[in-house]
Design a protein around this motif. Structure first.
Motif, short mmCIF file in Angstrom:
data_model
loop_
_atom_site.label_atom_id
_atom_site.label_comp_id
_atom_site.label_asym_id
_atom_site.label_seq_id
_atom_site.Cartn_x
_atom_site.Cartn_y
_atom_site.Cartn_z
N CYS A 23 0.85 -1.15 0.10
CA CYS A 23 0.01 0.22 -0.03
C CYS A 23 0.85 1.24 0.04
O CYS A 23 2.09 1.26 0.10
CB CYS A 23 -0.99 0.04 1.32
N LYS A 151 -6.71 -2.21 -7.56
CA LYS A 151 -7.31 -1.37 -8.46
C LYS A 151 -6.78 0.09 -8.52
O LYS A 151 -7.14 0.70 -9.23
CB LYS A 151 -8.84 -1.51 -8.57
N GLN A 152 -6.24 0.25 -7.33
CA GLN A 152 -5.74 1.85 -7.28
C GLN A 152 -4.18 1.95 -7.79
O GLN A 152 -3.40 0.79 -7.24
CB GLN A 152 -5.56 2.06 -5.88
N GLN A 153 -4.02 2.69 -8.45
CA GLN A 153 -2.58 2.77 -9.16
C GLN A 153 -1.48 3.28 -8.09
O GLN A 153 -0.17 2.93 -8.26
CB GLN A 153 -2.38 3.77 -10.11
N SER A 154 -1.84 3.79 -6.97
CA SER A 154 -0.88 4.14 -5.85
C SER A 154 -0.16 3.07 -5.14
O SER A 154 0.65 2.91 -4.48
CB SER A 154 -1.71 5.21 -4.82
#
Length: 260
Positions: A23, A151-154
């Motif tokens: 994350c 699904k989050q590019q970060s």
């Protein structure tokens, strides 16, 4: 032995894959997410937890798919084939006379062999398709798509370890080998039924019947006996015109004396 290898390599399988979710907030990351699955491959019941990368909250997910039908069908056929082979071996060795009595044993053996050959082909093909679907459903790249944090590019999601499928591949190979083995055994069991030998007896029976024709024909009748032409004593034994001694003994010397 081939049946044992087939159901052992499939029924005793257990695999594991590992994922990593990194994350943006490092404290919420989970770099080692282990997902274990095994036979009978009801993957929709395999649950695992993954971070959402939102306030240390985690979500519970499950794999996709239920491939137990093809796997259990394959293992069931392998187990029953093993049991039948074991029972047939005992009958062959200790109950050979009862096996051949009234030809029922070879006939039943022939039918069961044909049925098992067909079932091996069907179950192996079904399990080969099921295994292909299992590989897709347990592919780490496909499983990462189920995690919302990925699904989050970060966030960075990576596959760490893929499951080892070598034993499952071996089970499919043994399945088709069993099909070849049982299908090839059909010929040998067919010869035990007597159908094969009965088809070869007709020419032999024809040859056995041929001497009777000679025994009843003219060669074995009394043609050489007293009634035949070659064995009649009258043809050679009668006194013919060439065999009369008086024709030469009486007329011959008299005519010679008259000449003198």
């Amino acid at each position: 032995l081939f049946a044992i290898f087939a159901f052992a390599t499939c029924g005793g399988y257990s695999g594991e894959l590992r994922l990593s979710v990194d994350c943006a907030n490092k404290s919420e990351s989970d770099l080692s997410i282990d997902i274990a699955f095994a036979y009978p491959f009801r993957l929709h019941q395999v649950n695992f937890e993954a971070p959402t990368c939102e306030s240390k909250r985690r979500e519970t997910l499950a794999l996709i798919g239920d491939f137990s039908s093809s796997a259990e069908f394959f293992v069931t056929i392998a187990v029953f084939a093993f049991l039948y082979s074991l029972a047939a071996t005992v009958v062959y060795i200790f109950f050979q006379n009862k096996y051949r009595e009234n030809n029922r044993g070879p006939l039943i053996d022939f039918i069961v062999t044909v049925v098992f050959s067909f079932l091996w082909l069907v179950s192996s093909s079904a399990w080969a398709k099921g295994l292909s679907d299992v590989k897709v459903a347990t592919d780490p790249d496909e499983v990462l798509l189920l995690i919302s944090a990925c699904k989050q590019q970060s966030n960075k999601c990576l596959p760490v370890r893929s499951p080892v499928m070598s034993s499952l591949n071996t089970s499919v190979v043994f399945g088709y080998l069993n099909f070849i083995l049982w299908a090839g055994n059909i010929w040998f069991v067919f010869k035990e039924t007597g159908w094969h030998s009965s088809g070869q007896r007709h020419p032999a029976d024809t040859m056995e019947k041929q001497p009777s024709g000679y025994n009843q024909g003219g060669y074995n009748q009394d043609s050489y006996g007293p009634a035949g032409g070659y064995n009649q004593p009258g043809s050679y034994g009668q006194v013919g015109e060439y065999g009369q001694p008086q024709s030469y003994g009486q007329s011959g010397p008299t005519s010679f004396a008259n000449q003198i």
